[in-house]
Design an enzyme around this catalytic site. Structure first.
Site, mmCIF file in Angstrom:
data_model
loop_
_atom_site.group_PDB
_atom_site.id
_atom_site.type_symbol
_atom_site.label_atom_id
_atom_site.label_comp_id
_atom_site.label_asym_id
_atom_site.label_seq_id
_atom_site.Cartn_x
_atom_site.Cartn_y
_atom_site.Cartn_z
ATOM 1 N N HIS A 6 119.933 101.391 -2.663
ATOM 2 C CA HIS A 6 118.574 101.380 -3.217
ATOM 3 C C HIS A 6 117.523 101.529 -2.130
ATOM 4 O O HIS A 6 117.642 100.990 -1.025
ATOM 5 C CB HIS A 6 118.325 100.123 -4.047
ATOM 6 C CG HIS A 6 118.270 98.837 -3.282
ATOM 7 N ND1 HIS A 6 117.100 98.312 -2.789
ATOM 8 C CD2 HIS A 6 119.240 97.949 -2.952
ATOM 9 C CE1 HIS A 6 117.343 97.170 -2.193
ATOM 10 N NE2 HIS A 6 118.638 96.914 -2.272
ATOM 11 N N ASP A 35 117.335 96.073 4.152
ATOM 12 C CA ASP A 35 117.812 95.940 2.778
ATOM 13 C C ASP A 35 116.899 96.783 1.900
ATOM 14 O O ASP A 35 115.767 96.391 1.616
ATOM 15 C CB ASP A 35 117.774 94.465 2.371
ATOM 16 C CG ASP A 35 118.030 94.248 0.893
ATOM 17 O OD1 ASP A 35 118.683 95.096 0.275
ATOM 18 O OD2 ASP A 35 117.550 93.228 0.362
ATOM 19 N N GLU A 48 116.285 98.147 -7.675
ATOM 20 C CA GLU A 48 117.305 97.124 -7.452
ATOM 21 C C GLU A 48 116.697 95.755 -7.194
ATOM 22 O O GLU A 48 117.216 94.738 -7.673
ATOM 23 C CB GLU A 48 118.204 97.515 -6.273
ATOM 24 C CG GLU A 48 119.466 96.678 -6.142
ATOM 25 C CD GLU A 48 119.287 95.371 -5.372
ATOM 26 O OE1 GLU A 48 120.205 94.537 -5.416
ATOM 27 O OE2 GLU A 48 118.231 95.208 -4.718
ATOM 28 N N GLU A 49 115.610 95.711 -6.458
ATOM 29 C CA GLU A 49 115.029 94.417 -6.087
ATOM 30 C C GLU A 49 114.510 93.641 -7.301
ATOM 31 O O GLU A 49 114.277 92.436 -7.210
ATOM 32 C CB GLU A 49 113.905 94.596 -5.063
ATOM 33 C CG GLU A 49 114.356 95.090 -3.692
ATOM 34 C CD GLU A 49 115.200 94.084 -2.924
ATOM 35 O OE1 GLU A 49 115.417 92.970 -3.438
ATOM 36 O OE2 GLU A 49 115.638 94.412 -1.814
ATOM 37 N N ASP A 54 125.186 97.960 -0.103
ATOM 38 C CA ASP A 54 124.022 97.094 0.055
ATOM 39 C C ASP A 54 124.320 96.108 1.177
ATOM 40 O O ASP A 54 125.464 95.966 1.610
ATOM 41 C CB ASP A 54 123.716 96.370 -1.259
ATOM 42 C CG ASP A 54 122.244 96.023 -1.413
ATOM 43 O OD1 ASP A 54 121.555 95.900 -0.379
ATOM 44 O OD2 ASP A 54 121.798 95.878 -2.554
ATOM 45 N N HIS A 60 115.754 89.462 3.474
ATOM 46 C CA HIS A 60 114.500 89.279 2.755
ATOM 47 C C HIS A 60 113.431 88.627 3.626
ATOM 48 O O HIS A 60 112.521 87.961 3.124
ATOM 49 C CB HIS A 60 114.698 88.501 1.452
ATOM 50 C CG HIS A 60 115.263 89.354 0.358
ATOM 51 N ND1 HIS A 60 115.204 88.999 -0.967
ATOM 52 C CD2 HIS A 60 115.892 90.552 0.396
ATOM 53 C CE1 HIS A 60 115.772 89.943 -1.699
ATOM 54 N NE2 HIS A 60 116.209 90.895 -0.881
#
Length: 340
Positions: free
Chosen positions: A61, A178, A212-213, A233, A313
């Protein structure tokens, strides 16, 4: 690594990903790979294989964490609403960009309202939350009317400066590894397949998802012929985790449950047969596009691998060894037999 630097430098919070999708689209067009966009704005590339009755799908993603303008405050600053699963403390002091619906872009800094220790006695104790965090815009604004005159409104997207850097020791540190590290790996994989004229055993789709998030990037556009669905991922690092920044992480279970056992064993076997460094791991607070596809009811074999990413994150870091090991495993995987 150069491709990854390009990708993380393009703002793409979930919901506002057209620019980075166009970049990927153009990259694949240069390789003469046909692509199409789905209605959600994601990109699908397909390489035909010897067997067109059984398909594979790999996904990564390109959407990232970000924010939206929640409120234009009376002091001329902005209150934020977060996009994706992260904490306000992870973006304190970060430079950002506000993009208006008309395409204008303004820079700013995300700060605590009570930042100055010379003014606020509780500067170090105040909670990092939506009420206390705000964006200081790099424009001469004194009130909400000044901000609105710039064209900034509630709902405008806010993206974070990646601060990307590649070190001589082989690390790349940046926001949004990410999952742009995995996107870069998939793009290089497609380039290698085309350059080496690799004949794939099965028709293989590559989905560059863009939601995706927020939980549903890869739950559609799965052909009925698809047997295996592999999400690429990040591998999450921390206390109790085996994932590191130098190997490919093979996820055996995440917050949604176990991944397909036979596919997991095949990935391990491919890694061992080809001298690829790997780690098995469980991510307790994690879900992927593969698990989203399963929840959507698709009858597929699902798996998850990826490079190990430190400080997920937040301000992330990985090493070229992890990227290389992930790329190698994918190269052998797309040439392997299906598990079913």
């Amino acid at each position: 690594m150069n491709l990854l630097v390009d990708l993380v430098s393009i703002p793409s919070p979930s919901g506002n990903t057209n620019e980075v999708i166009t970049y990927v689209e153009n990259f694949l067009a240069d390789l003469q790979v046909k692509t199409r966009r789905n209605r959600k704005g994601g990109l699908i590339a397909t390489l035909e294989g010897r067997d067109t009755n059984h398909h594979r799908l790999l996904t990564a993603h390109v959407d990232t964490l970000g924010a939206m303008v929640k409120e234009i405050k009376s002091n001329g600053r902005l209150r934020l609403d977060l996009i994706g699963g992260f904490k306000f403390n992870s973006i304190e002091g970060e430079y950002c960009q506000i993009e208006t619906s008309s395409g204008k872009k303004f820079t700013g800094t995300i700060l605590m309202h009570q930042t100055s220790v010379h003014v606020y006695k509780d500067a170090g104790k105040a909670e990092r939350n939506q009420a206390n965090m705000e964006v200081r815009i790099d424009e001469k604004v004194h009130n909400a009317e000044d901000v609105k005159a710039l064209g900034i409104e509630v709902g405008d997207f806010v993206s974070f400066d990646p601060r990307v850097e590649v070190t001589p020791s082989g690390f790349i540190k940046s926001r949004h590894l990410d999952d742009k590290a995995s996107v870069a790996i998939l793009l290089q994989l497609i380039k290698q397949i085309k350059t080496d004229k690799v004949e794939l055993p099965y028709t293989t789709h590559f989905l560059i998802s863009n939601n995706e998030e927020i939980g549903y990037g890869g739950n559609s556009n799965i052909t009925p012929e698809t047997v295996e669905y592999l999400a690429v991922d990040m591998g999450a690092m921390g206390d109790g985790q085996s994932t590191d920044e130098y190997t490919v992480s093979i996820c055996v279970k995440d917050g949604t449950g176990p991944y397909h056992y036979e596919l997991r064993k095949k990935l391990v076997r491919l890694a061992e047969e080809n001298n690829i460094q790997y780690k098995l791991d469980i991510y307790p607070f994690y879900g992927s596009d593969a698990s989203a596809a399963i929840r959507s009811g698709h009858d597929i074999v699902h798996g998850l691998i990826g490079p190990g990413i430190d400080s997920s994150h937040a301000f992330e870091r990985t090493h070229k060894d992890s990227i290389e090991n992930t790329g190698k495993l994918l190269y052998y995987y797309v040439q392997s037999k299906l598990v079913l």
